[in-house]
Design an enzyme around this catalytic site. Structure first.
Site, PDB file in Angstrom:
ATOM      1  N   LYS B  75       1.114  -1.437  -0.157  1.00 42.85           N
ATOM      2  CA  LYS B  75      -0.037   0.527   0.401  1.00 42.85           C
ATOM      3  C   LYS B  75       0.846   1.181  -0.045  1.00 42.85           C
ATOM      4  CE  LYS B  75      -4.101   2.057   2.326  1.00 42.85           C
ATOM      5  NZ  LYS B  75      -5.496   1.949   3.841  1.00 42.85           N
ATOM      6  N   SER B 150      -9.296   1.428   2.946  1.00 45.58           N
ATOM      7  CA  SER B 150      -8.915   2.028   2.394  1.00 45.58           C
ATOM      8  C   SER B 150      -7.186   1.045   0.934  1.00 45.58           C
ATOM      9  CB  SER B 150      -8.013   3.526   3.441  1.00 45.58           C
ATOM     10  OG  SER B 150      -7.245   2.769   4.368  1.00 45.58           O
ATOM     11  N   SER B 174      -9.597  -0.734   7.250  1.00 41.83           N
ATOM     12  CA  SER B 174      -9.316  -0.457   6.024  1.00 41.83           C
ATOM     13  C   SER B 174      -8.678  -1.782   5.160  1.00 41.83           C
ATOM     14  CB  SER B 174      -8.649   0.886   6.166  1.00 41.83           C
ATOM     15  OG  SER B 174      -9.271   1.579   6.644  1.00 41.83           O
TER      16      SER B 174
END
Lengths: 479, 474
Positions: B75, B150, B174
């Site tokens: 990420k 997210s 997330s």
């Protein structure tokens, strides 16, 4: 109307650790700008602070020295504000749970002792340095040096217990003396390793409630703190006397112009939005840690002063002067252990040694005349090897010469004649040369003996031991 | 669900499969699925170079790391040295990190291959991955739908077979919510299990790095490498890291499942409710005990989460000020203007909203009513879980109230978006580990079962995941 000033000080002391409070960058002063930085103190995305435990130990020392309550669990908090030299946009400080609270120390002004309360001592990080006004900076630009960012500080907040600039100066001096004794800060106000802000208000004598206070900043010496407070007290009295009102504001002291000017008003005061820093776990101090710090504490100035009076029988004034700094007290004690004559040693340290220290601008521990050399010299006086005045000549010589004291005395030809035979001969010669004076002595004018001693000393070119000369004269004149 | 590229370290070490061939195959997948927008940067060159070095090592019989040849996506809010760290924001569009996160150092030390940086909601704030400066990520199961957020890019990278595993971060769900939406396993370790050093902070007391994978085995192997004490993160626990993979045990015997009624209320999709219930039955049939438990503070979880998370975020994001790095507004009049313009233009709407919220709840006069109160309720919520785990090993629930929603559906309704986290935020507030495991489909869209365990019981989560995985439900 008679007014009384109410003064509280906030003192920041930069701690003398090798590395910064939340990273391993060096704290050394004077490096090229932005060279002592890393992801943590630059606040790069993702970097996290890790506490340098030495900072805690140093803060604990100050807490113990000021008889503060130690919060065995304390916590760092974020103080949020934007400034170009504050990379994270917040300063890591302590707020609701500082490491020390409710301490105090004693100051003395004109021989009067007074206790000043300490509200709290907390740990925090320093910010970087913004540079605007130097010649090498464009008018439309500012430069930022982040080397200082993350250098550890303790902030020592006093109670509003001081009533005059003198008291404030005495308190600040005491704090500086303590941090130096503890070895946690070099106490240098000019370089900013010790900084002082003052909160000042006035009220009519006898009134209980406090007046509106102003905060004074940017005073880089004890002298300036005194001047600024005096200035501000006078200004506030003038305002009130003219029927005006004191406005709560922050004032910047201008040492060149000897005046303070407004930096920001109350309406510009920040809302710092303090909250516990979630990146740092609470600081938990256990008994072992505290005991270790306690064991590592030096004797503090007040205790040492009292001990000097008791143990060495020194007058209060001498004890005070000799314990002003740890270095002076250490020097004295190192010498006195060898001389065993406390008062004479004290006189030498307070006289010749301090004069030399001032002249060379060197601390006592770095003087060419070491405590050991001084002790040798004093012992030579005690043993009658050298006169007091000759000893001063040897002391001067020791500034540059490395020989042992005894050797130096001989090389300079300053050794006293205490050999009885030689002295007896000189005494006999003087008495033979002055039959009239001998007669008047015998007729009761005993003070003529001073004349004989002087004559023998002259004859010996100052090397005779006056005490021995006196003895021999008294004996011979009684014959 | 098996995948032709599933990670098999024995095959790699025995030279049946070259690391280069795996990396090439994944790069091809990434290229093919470019329209899903899962990656912000693909490290094709460096990944292939790393693969060749590793293949040489294997050929020469040199000892290789525990994750030799495992291909991992990261990420883009986790720092990889000398690589972009955009956080999905214009603010850091051109920012290159000069250092690596602890987790990345540990992965590389065990010969894992970092294949690229994945898309995300800006600064990890969002539940749909629509808040990225680099565009929305699309759900491979239905490209008209969101992948969740997210960590949407990481979820999609795993779901669409672009890597073996992906790192994400989970502050309120997330990792687990996008795992649920994309049919992947998403593990959020307990707070302090994995170092946060190098993870760009959203809410420091809630953030935790975790793993997406297609199999519990890969999640277990990855966690074992990234977990453990780190002297650069003082909130990281000094607690032994078990060999999660070696201990992987799908047995449901002597496991007690706690079922919180608070997680099965109105608003829960019918298919998901039934699917989760029937999966609980299967676990019972396999030997698990099942009992009802109460988590009465659940109703306050979202409220206190959005106070605490935004408060911390308002402070954590203060460093993006245009002074030292990142975006800076052009020709600002003075310092304050520079801050204002830089942050108004550099941050997206949701980030600005949360900074404003967080600033508000910490302000003088409001602190006690909001932030301090939220911390008190957080302690109570944690007590709920402490009590619950005295009676059960795992708390079982849906991960999300609905399957993936349509792109744009909730974009203008922040409150509806925040409710996406209703089942997931509690684990972050309580600091406990949780996992989302694919549990079935609703109208062809995957959904997950969430399992939560007491601190440092990640093994129990992985074991249950292994059991569920073996049922081949999706």
């Amino acid at each position: 109307m008679q007014y009384e000033a109410v003064i509280g000080l906030e003192i920041h002391a930069q701690l003398a650790t090798q590395s910064k409070i939340f990273c391993s960058c060096s704290t050394a002063f004077g490096a090229a700008p932005n060279t002592q930085v890393c992801p943590v103190c630059l606040a790069l995305p993702g970097a996290l602070p890790v506490l340098n435990e030495q900072v805690v130990s140093f803060a604990l020392k100050m807490g113990l020295a000021t008889r503060s309550r130690i919060n065995m669990t304390n916590q760092f908090a974020r103080k949020n504000y934007f400034y170009a030299d504050l990379p994270k946009g917040y300063q890591i400080s302590q707020f609701e749970l500082p490491i020390c609270e409710h301490g105090h120390l004693n100051i003395s002004v004109d021989g009067q002792y007074k206790q000043i309360g300490i509200t709290r001592i907390h740990m925090e990080e320093d910010a970087g340095k913004s540079i605007h006004d130097e010649s090498f900076v464009n008018r439309s630009e500012s430069l930022v040096d982040l080397n200082r960012c993350g250098v550890p500080l303790i902030e020592i907040v006093s109670e509003p217990d001081m009533r005059s600039a003198d008291e404030a100066a005495a308190y600040l001096t005491k704090i500086r003396q303590l941090v130096r004794y503890l070895g946690i800060c070099d106490g240098n106000m000019e370089e900013g390793s010790l900084r002082c802000d003052a909160n000042v208000s006035i009220r009519p004598v006898g009134q209980e409630s406090l007046g509106v206070k102003t905060e004074l900043k940017n005073m880089n010496s004890i002298k300036n703190v005194e001047k600024a407070i005096d200035y501000e007290i006078k200004r506030q009295i003038d305002v009130l006397e003219d029927g005006g009102e004191i406005v709560q504001e922050t004032l910047l002291w201008d040492p060149a112009k000897n005046e303070a000017r407004t930096m920001r008003g109350k309406e510009d005061a920040h809302d710092y939005r303090y909250f516990p820093d979630p990146d740092l776990v609470p600081v938990v101090i256990d008994d072992t840690w505290l005991a270790k710090v306690r064991a590592d504490m030096p004797e503090l100035p007040d205790e040492r002063r009292e001990r000097f009076e008791k143990e060495y029988g020194l007058p209060a004034y001498d004890a005070e002067v000799l314990t002003t700094s740890r270095e002076t007290a250490d020097y004295f004690e190192e010498a006195v252990i060898k001389t065993n004559t406390p008062k004479r040693t004290a006189n030498w340290v307070m006289g010749e040694v301090m004069r030399l220290s001032n002249e060379l601008n060197l601390g006592l521990s770095r003087l060419p005349v070491t405590a050991e050399k001084l002790a040798d010299l004093i012992r030579a006086i005690e043993q009658g090897d050298i006169s007091q005045s000759a000893a001063k000549m040897v002391f001067e010589a020791l500034r540059t010469r490395k020989e042992p004291v005894a050797e130096l005395i001989d090389q300079l030809g300053l050794r006293q004649v205490s050999d009885s035979g030689a002295l007896e001969e000189m005494v006999s010669k003087v008495l033979a040369d002055h039959p009239e004076e001998v007669a008047s002595y015998k007729n009761g004018r005993k003070n003529v003996i001073g004349f004989f001693v002087g004559s023998v000393m002259r004859l010996s070119k100052g090397k005779a031991d006056p005490k021995r000369v006196n003895e021999i004269l008294t004996r011979k004149l009684a014959e | 669900m098996t995948h032709p590229l599933d990670y098999n370290p024995e095959a790699i070490r025995a030279e049946h499969v070259s690391v280069r061939s795996r990396v090439e195959a994944y790069l091809k997948q990434i290229e093919q699925h470019k329209s899903l927008n899962a990656f912000i940067h693909v490290f094709a060159g460096s990944a292939l170079k790393q693969a060749d070095t590793l293949d040489d090592k294997i050929r020469q019989g040199t000892q290789t790391g525990k994750l030799a040849g495992m291909v991992i996506a990261v990420k883009d809010n986790i720092a990889v040295k000398d690589a972009t760290l955009t956080c999905g924001s214009k603010m850091l569009e051109n920012y290159i990190s000069p250092y690596a996160a602890t987790v990345i150092e540990r992965l590389l030390a065990e010969d894992a291959i970092i294949i690229g940086k994945t898309n995300l909601d800006e600064f990890a704030m969002g539940s749909s991955n629509e808040n990225s400066y680099f565009g929305a990520v699309k759900n491979p199961h239905d490209t008209g739908r969101v992948p969740g957020g997210s960590s949407g890019g990481s979820a999609v990278a795993v779901a669409a077979g672009m890597c073996d595993a992906a790192l994400g971060s989970d502050t309120g769900g997330s990792i687990r919510q996008p795992a649920s939406f994309t049919g992947t396993i998403g593990l959020k370790p307990g707070y302090g299990r994995v170092s946060r050093y190098g993870l760009v902070a959203f809410a420091s007391s809630l953030d935790q790095i975790g793993v997406f994978s297609r199999t519990p085995s890969v999640a277990a192997q990855t966690l074992a490498v990234i977990a453990g004490a780190d002297k650069r993160d003082s909130t990281c626990a000094d607690e032994d890291v078990p060999d999660y993979h070696a201990r992987l045990n799908p047995s449901m015997k002597d496991i007690t499942l706690g079922i919180p009624e608070e997680y099965f209320q109105d608003g829960l999709d019918g298919d998901i409710r039934n699917g989760v219930r029937s999966l609980i039955d299967k676990m019972r049939e396999a030997g698990a005990r099942v009992r009802e438990i109460a988590l009465p503070m659940t109703e306050y979880a979202i409220a206190i989460y959005y106070i605490i998370a935004t408060a911390e975020a308002s402070s954590n994001l203060a460093r993006f000020d245009g002074v030292r790095y990142g975006f800076r507004a052009e020709d600002p009049g003075d310092l304050n203007e520079m801050y204002a313009q830089t942050r108004a233009v550099g941050f997206g709407e949701e980030v600005r909203r949360r900074i404003m919220l967080g600033t508000y709840v910490l302000s003088a006069g409001y602190y006690d009513a909001y932030y301090r109160k939220a911390l008190q309720v957080r302690r109570k919520l944690k007590e709920d879980f402490d009590n619950a785990f005295e009676h059960c090993d795992l708390i079982v629930s849906p991960t999300t109230p609905t399957p993936a929603f349509a792109l744009g559906e909730k974009a203008d309704d922040p409150l509806a978006m925040y409710l996406q986290d209703i089942y997931t935020v509690s684990a972050n507030l309580a600091g406990i580990p949780a996992i989302s495991v694919p549990a079935g489909t609703s109208n062809g869209l995957p959904y997950g079962m969430q399992l939560q365990a007491a601190p440092f019981n990640e093994q129990k989560l992985l074991n249950a995941a292994q059991f569920i995985h073996s049922l081949n439900l999706t």
